[in-house]
Scaffold this active site. Structure first.
Site, mmCIF file in Angstrom:
data_model
loop_
_atom_site.group_PDB
_atom_site.id
_atom_site.type_symbol
_atom_site.label_atom_id
_atom_site.label_comp_id
_atom_site.label_asym_id
_atom_site.label_seq_id
_atom_site.Cartn_x
_atom_site.Cartn_y
_atom_site.Cartn_z
ATOM 1 N N HIS A 95 -29.129 49.025 -97.210
ATOM 2 C CA HIS A 95 -29.128 50.469 -97.712
ATOM 3 C C HIS A 95 -30.609 50.500 -98.114
ATOM 4 O O HIS A 95 -31.204 49.777 -98.652
ATOM 5 C CB HIS A 95 -28.151 50.569 -98.723
ATOM 6 C CG HIS A 95 -28.025 52.272 -98.819
ATOM 7 N ND1 HIS A 95 -29.086 52.938 -99.787
ATOM 8 C CD2 HIS A 95 -27.350 53.056 -98.372
ATOM 9 C CE1 HIS A 95 -28.817 54.133 -99.791
ATOM 10 N NE2 HIS A 95 -27.663 54.479 -98.816
ATOM 11 N N GLU A 116 -31.952 52.436 -100.379
ATOM 12 C CA GLU A 116 -31.968 52.351 -101.719
ATOM 13 C C GLU A 116 -32.089 51.154 -102.104
ATOM 14 O O GLU A 116 -33.004 50.819 -103.126
ATOM 15 C CB GLU A 116 -30.873 53.167 -102.412
ATOM 16 C CG GLU A 116 -31.108 53.376 -103.893
ATOM 17 C CD GLU A 116 -30.029 53.824 -104.755
ATOM 18 O OE1 GLU A 116 -29.283 54.659 -104.115
ATOM 19 O OE2 GLU A 116 -29.961 53.616 -105.910
ATOM 20 N N CYS A 133 -24.759 57.580 -110.226
ATOM 21 C CA CYS A 133 -25.453 59.026 -110.719
ATOM 22 C C CYS A 133 -23.993 59.863 -110.931
ATOM 23 O O CYS A 133 -23.190 59.930 -110.492
ATOM 24 C CB CYS A 133 -26.276 59.554 -109.635
ATOM 25 S SG CYS A 133 -25.539 60.211 -108.180
ATOM 26 N N SER A 192 -24.324 57.999 -94.616
ATOM 27 C CA SER A 192 -24.603 58.448 -96.086
ATOM 28 C C SER A 192 -23.404 57.838 -97.015
ATOM 29 O O SER A 192 -22.035 57.761 -96.778
ATOM 30 C CB SER A 192 -24.205 59.893 -96.258
ATOM 31 O OG SER A 192 -23.565 60.358 -97.502
ATOM 32 N N SER A 207 -25.324 64.925 -99.760
ATOM 33 C CA SER A 207 -26.227 65.253 -98.609
ATOM 34 C C SER A 207 -25.760 66.266 -97.744
ATOM 35 O O SER A 207 -26.612 66.489 -96.635
ATOM 36 C CB SER A 207 -26.884 64.068 -98.038
ATOM 37 O OG SER A 207 -25.908 63.415 -97.563
HETATM 38 FE FE1 SF4 Z 1 -27.464 60.756 -106.815
HETATM 39 FE FE2 SF4 Z 1 -27.971 62.746 -105.374
HETATM 40 FE FE3 SF4 Z 1 -29.988 61.262 -106.834
HETATM 41 FE FE4 SF4 Z 1 -28.640 60.336 -104.646
HETATM 42 S S1 SF4 Z 1 -30.184 61.910 -104.589
HETATM 43 S S2 SF4 Z 1 -28.874 59.172 -106.785
HETATM 44 S S3 SF4 Z 1 -26.628 61.049 -104.851
HETATM 45 S S4 SF4 Z 1 -28.334 62.748 -107.495
#
Ligand code: SF4
Length: 311
Positions: free
Chosen positions: A124, A126, A198, A226, A270
């Site tokens: 991923h 991230e 988050c 996603s 998203s």
């Molecule tokens: Fe969370 Fe949205 Fe930030 Fe991703 S982009 S970490 S889903 S708040």
């Protein structure tokens, strides 16, 4: 035949900000503008930004020297940052502030010479970015943990000088199992109170659990890449109902709806709300369902400021 909507769904503050950054940069500088990776993982959003002049690339070497580049909401590694500098790129950073917070944690642990564990999914973006933020020159290491088995295999003597962080969009329940095992195995381990998942991921997962209780089919609007949308589909399925992840109402299959009286609809962080409205329209007009209750979205009370130069 009823449709119910999850009251917490769709765009989060980080996605809102990332899309706004691309649009503002295009507005200010004109097309083309380069974006490293899909700015957010949604096909419709990416296609819209492409039509406005954004060019999406996977590697920094694909951006011509001296051009503008925008980093996606998922964040980037230190190597990407230094490669951008070398190519004299004008960088706008759309990394979600909640991902940047995890980068800051990882940087702190690196500087302390700690070994760090990142709970997340291999490949991923991230995870690639966060792993690549850890500076091993201070003597520490960073290891990806995907499963309970990965924790069982860890060979660290104790939890002293050991820390953990997590990807922001994981399953809250699966992550809790992993972090509980980490704390049991290494009582002195340092980490966030619970995890780094988050608010948006947490809230959408809570809402889909509730929705699944009232549904015999849950449709999740979101793209296949996603992470948070995939987790919503999994959670609905684990609750015992059929669930499908779809990009839009075009992906709907008649066979999924056979015998289903109560359809729950939600969307990933998203996914644009107009796709949800189009799905509801299709379920009402083409299949005879009717929407029950409110279609309002709960205000989560979070907004992130744009970077300097774009405000
Ligand atoms: Fe969370 Fe949205 Fe930030 Fe991703 S982009 S970490 S889903 S708040």
């Amino acid at each position: 035949m009823k449709i119910r909507l999850a009251d917490t769904r769709g765009f989060c503050a980080g996605v809102d900000r990332a899309i706004e950054i691309v649009k503002k940069v295009l507005e200010m500088n004109g097309a083309p503008v380069y974006v490293k990776h899909e700015v957010v993982h949604n096909k419709t959003v990416v296609n819209e930004l492409k039509s406005l002049g954004a060019i999406f690339v996977e590697e920094i070497e694909d951006v011509p020297d001296g051009e503008i580049v925008i980093y996606s909401a998922h964040g980037v590694s230190k190597v990407v940052e230094s490669d951008s500098k070398e190519k004299s790129l004008d960088v706008f950073d759309a990394t979600c502030p909640l991902v940047s917070k995890v980068h800051a944690e990882v940087n702190t642990y690196a500087k302390l010479g700690y070994d760090c564990l990142l709970v997340g999914h291999l490949n991923h973006p991230e995870v690639e970015g966060t792993m690549g933020q850890f500076d091993t020159s201070y003597g520490g290491t960073i290891t990806l943990i995907e499963t309970l088995d990965d924790v069982n295999k860890l060979k660290f003597a104790d939890g002293k000088n050991l820390a953990f962080v997590t990807q922001t969009t994981l399953s809250v329940d699966d992550t809790l199992e992993i972090t509980n095992l980490l704390v049991t195995k290494f009582p002195d381990i340092t980490g966030p109170k619970k995890d780094d998942i988050c608010y948006a991921t947490q809230n959408r997962q809570d809402a889909v659990k509730q929705l699944a209780l009232e549904s015999d089919l849950v449709l999740v609007i979101g793209s296949i890449n996603s992470s948070n949308s995939n987790r919503l589909r999994e959670i609905a399925e684990r609750s015992g109902v059929d669930s499908y992840l779809i990009d839009s109402s075009d992906d709907l299959q008649d066979s999924w709806l056979k015998g289903k009286e109560n359809i729950g609809v939600t969307s990933g962080a998203s996914a644009p709300e107009h796709l949800v409205r189009e799905l509801i329209n299709s379920l009402e007009k083409d299949y005879g369902y009717s929407l029950q209750g409110s279609n309002e979205i709960t205000d989560e009370g979070i907004a992130f400021r744009l970077p300097k130069g774009l405000r």
